[in-house]
Design an enzyme around this catalytic site. Structure first.
Site, PDB file in Angstrom:
ATOM      1  N   GLU A 145      52.337  30.214  -3.642  1.00 16.81           N
ATOM      2  CA  GLU A 145      52.626  28.784  -3.801  1.00 16.81           C
ATOM      3  C   GLU A 145      54.107  28.487  -3.627  1.00 16.81           C
ATOM      4  O   GLU A 145      54.483  27.460  -3.047  1.00 16.81           O
ATOM      5  CB  GLU A 145      52.148  28.299  -5.176  1.00 16.81           C
ATOM      6  CG  GLU A 145      50.658  28.437  -5.431  1.00 16.81           C
ATOM      7  CD  GLU A 145      49.823  27.480  -4.594  1.00 16.81           C
ATOM      8  OE1 GLU A 145      50.409  26.606  -3.932  1.00 16.81           O
ATOM      9  OE2 GLU A 145      48.583  27.615  -4.598  1.00 16.81           O
TER      10      GLU A 145
ATOM     11  N   GLU B 231      42.494  18.850   3.414  1.00 15.75           N
ATOM     12  CA  GLU B 231      42.006  19.629   4.554  1.00 15.75           C
ATOM     13  C   GLU B 231      41.139  18.813   5.519  1.00 15.75           C
ATOM     14  O   GLU B 231      41.234  18.989   6.745  1.00 15.75           O
ATOM     15  CB  GLU B 231      41.234  20.857   4.062  1.00 15.75           C
ATOM     16  CG  GLU B 231      42.112  21.984   3.547  1.00 15.75           C
ATOM     17  CD  GLU B 231      42.660  21.710   2.147  1.00 15.75           C
ATOM     18  OE1 GLU B 231      43.619  22.397   1.737  1.00 15.75           O
ATOM     19  OE2 GLU B 231      42.120  20.809   1.473  1.00 15.75           O
TER      20      GLU B 231
END
Length: 724
Positions: A116, A371
């Site tokens: 991350e 997405e």
């Protein structure tokens, strides 16, 4: 019987006509209104973060306050930087960059996710650094190879490097920003956590000139490639010290997704054909074992037997990825399936059971994921199909209606009743709003298909940038591929006229129509008089001199156009000119030249080196499989863990009181010497060289996108000194 068949046919045709009629027609004004609505959405969320949550990582939109999540480094602010440039809000971008540079300090004793931190922090800082010239920011001499945002990104990367100090070269999942791998840290990491560094680390190496970052990221990708199962699938989690797969479910979704994404994007961005070859291999087995009627399921990596017939929201990136390699027709069928789930609930749940046709229990949330809209944006840029605009508007309406709060936008806790959860992850600003904005802004500079560029002066000479082909990292931070060639002397600048000449050659063969799809831009018919916008940074500390060559007066001799110096219309890869033969397939001629030029490059290498390389590959292909997937070569080797791992194992054998004492003292000592680590990796040569390392024809995909053409024409032609 005939009447029944006729009636059935009539009903089907009627339904199809109704579907066709239901597709809304979008005018230019309609699209711009949607873009401005997205701008307001971003501004509401951004202002709410600054007002209620900064300097915490994330906003809590129901409580109207903030919280730290991934590391306590004002994550949302850094994640949102490049979006300010994309929207043209340069004043705010410059203001916030000053705040980040003044207050941000990563020398803190906290444990963070390596994955991350890389995609959000390093990716965000690199993108902001490369886009900073657009905002009018005062640039340091030597930009883009120098600058405070670049130094900050490298500082973070240096703190993550210790995670790669393992026996396999695959990184740990967690790192302490000050002291390295925490004592007792698990060596189990997900596949995406191993294979999602080549874009950011490769960019760092190309800009700074330090090969360390790209080499460790590439080594991790090779490690995954050489630990795949005998049928070519990879699992979900792996032990980075032993190479043993601890979760053997294979899929394209959560825990694996960005590994495949970075094979394609790394190949394009860094011009590494072996990465595209790796993806092509993976794609074949994915279609063989995981694809079921334009859906993708999960299966065992050993035999390919289906284990989970589900669709994950995270899988929605796949159609967009396929569009990058020129398979938009396949991608369109898939995205219709995914959008059908959105229409069923108004959102896509984290997991959707294909057998029952319902959201899976306990996985029914929608955390504002990007997405699906990401793939819609990619496909619209390629096809201009208006149904994709309608899909994008559906998503915009759902978020505005059910996720908006007075203090931002909230996660949907349950897609079935649209209950809210008190969290707005940073990717809502960096990805979801960005992809929506770019969908409705087809003229944005990000979409430039190579019809104009910017010339800058660097210590290594002139460099042409901002020619399009931006590569988004998995957190939607755009990287300009042309800037990666401004920082080393071997790159003498892109010969724009020859680049465009090759595009025309490829267009003739592949019927590329991308340039003409952009409103207001006509395909170029005469490449010898094709002019670009040029910006010369004679003094990076001062404002640039801007020359708009598209408006050039032919009588003004002081304006120097970028044009071809060759007499004929076509050139060979070795720089010699050739005549344009009417009965010749130009695309085939170019591809044949590339194949002959590079596929036989091993002939120039010594026989001993060639024999060694081939023998290594042969050994690696002999794999024995039980519940542990390790190549035979590794089973016979004695694993020698790095010094930090040895120390950690020794500490575990001591009483707890002594462990606590030693651990506190151990944290103050350096755990990893990056230079020693890279030397060890080079010396070991644990993973053999990929046979397609120099086969640049793997980058010649059917994709009608500028980035593919840039990789071939920009790098190879320049190496052949065609601009002399």
């Amino acid at each position: 019987m005939f009447n029944k068949a006729f009636i059935s046919l009539f009903i089907i045709l009627s339904l199809k006509c109704n579907i066709c009629l239901s597709i809304r027609e979008y005018t230019k004004d309609d699209i711009l209104k949607l873009r401005e609505e997205v701008r307001e959405m971003f501004q509401h969320a951004y202002d709410s973060y600054l007002r209620y949550a900064y300097p915490y990582d994330e906003l809590r939109p129901l409580s109207c306050d903030g919280m730290d999540t991934w590391g306590s480094y004002s994550l949302t602010l850094i994640d949102a930087l490049d979006m300010l440039v994309i929207m043209g809000n340069y004043t705010e971008f410059n203001r916030v960059v000053d705040i980040v540079l003044e207050k941000q300090n990563f020398d803190t004793d906290i444990n963070v996710s390596v994955f991350e931190t890389n995609i959000r922090i390093i990716g965000g800082l690199l993108s902001a650094h490369l886009l900073s010239y657009k905002s009018g920011m005062k640039l340091e001499p030597g930009w883009p190879c120098n600058g405070p945002l670049l130094r900050l990104a490298e500082d973070v990367a240096q703190r993550l490097i210790a995670a790669f100090d393992t026996t396999t070269g695959m990184p740990y999942g967690t790192i302490n920003l000050r002291s390295g791998v925490p004592p007792g840290e698990t060596s189990i990491t997900c596949t995406a956590g191993v294979g999602t560094y080549i874009v950011e680390f490769g960019t760092l190496s190309r800009l700074t000139g330090d090969p360390l970052y790209e080499e460790v990221a590439y080594n991790a990708l090779k490690a995954l490639y050489h630990h795949k199962s005998p049928i070519g699938l990879v699992g979900n989690h792996i032990d980075v010290m032993t190479g043993r797969w601890t979760a053997q479910d294979a899929g394209i979704g959560g825990g694996v997704d960005s590994y495949f994404e970075y094979l394609v994007k790394g190949a394009i961005l860094l011009e590494r054909p072996e990465l595209m070859s790796m993806f092509n291999e993976a794609r074949q087995v994915i279609d063989k074992y995981l694809k079921k009627d334009d859906w993708y399921v999960w299966a065992t990596m050993l035999k390919g037997h289906v284990t989970l017939p589900v669709f994950q929201s995270l899988e929605s990136y796949w159609p967009g990825l396929l569009s990058l390699i020129g398979e938009s027709s396949t991608a369109m069928r898939i995205i219709h399936n995914y959008h059908s789930v959105w229409k069923q609930y108004g959102f896509t749940p984290e997991v959707y059971n294909l057998g029952t046709g319902e959201a899976s229990p306990s996985r029914e949330s929608y955390p504002l994921r990007p997405e699906l809209i990401e793939s819609i944006m990619y496909l619209y840029r390629d096809t201009r199909d208006p149904i994709l605009l309608q899909m994008g508007e559906d998503i915009l309406r759902s978020i505005q209606h059910s996720a908006r709060t007075p203090c931002g936008f909230a996660t949907i806790k349950d897609v079935r009743d649209h209950r809210k959860e008190d969290r707005m992850e940073s990717f809502f600003l960096s990805e979801t709003t960005k992809y929506l904005y770019l969908l409705f802004d087809p003229d944005n500079f990000i979409h430039n298909p190579g019809v104009h560029g910017t010339v800058i002066n660097t210590p290594n000479g002139e460099c042409i940038v901002d020619m399009g082909g931006y590569i988004f990292n998995t957190e939607a931070h755009p990287i300009d591929p042309t800037m990666l060639y401004c920082c080393h002397e071997s790159r003498q600048g892109i010969n724009v006229s020859e680049v465009h000449r090759i595009y025309k050659m490829l267009d003739d063969e592949d019927n590329i129509h991308f340039m003409s799809m952009i409103d207001g831009i006509e395909p170029v018919k005469n490449t010898t008089s094709y002019y670009k916008e040029a910006v010369y940074y004679d003094d990076p500390m001062n404002s640039a001199k801007i020359i708009d060559l598209s408006k050039r007066d032919n009588n003004n001799a002081q304006e120097v156009p970028i044009k071809t110096e060759t007499r004929t219309g076509y050139v060979n890869l070795d720089g010699t000119e050739r005549e344009n033969l009417k009965n010749e397939s130009l695309g085939d001629k170019l591809k044949e030249s590339i194949s002959s030029q590079y596929n036989n490059s091993n002939e120039n290498e010594s026989e001993n080196e060639t024999v060694t390389e081939e023998s290594e590959i042969t050994v690696n292909e002999e794999v024995e499989v039980d519940d542990i997937i390790i190549s035979q070569k590794y089973e016979t080797e004695k694993l020698e863990p790095p010094s930090s791992t040895k120390a950690k194992d020794a500490v575990k054998m001591l009483p707890q009181v002594i462990q606590d004492f030693l651990n506190s003292d151990w944290k103050k000592k350096p755990k990893c010497e990056p230079q020693h680590m890279i030397e060890r990796i080079r010396k070991e040569k644990r993973y053999p060289k990929h046979p397609h390392t120099r086969k640049y024809n793997f980058l010649l995909t059917p994709a009608p996108t500028f980035m593919q053409r840039l990789a071939i024409a920009g790098e190879i032609l320049n190496k052949k000194q065609l601009d002399l």
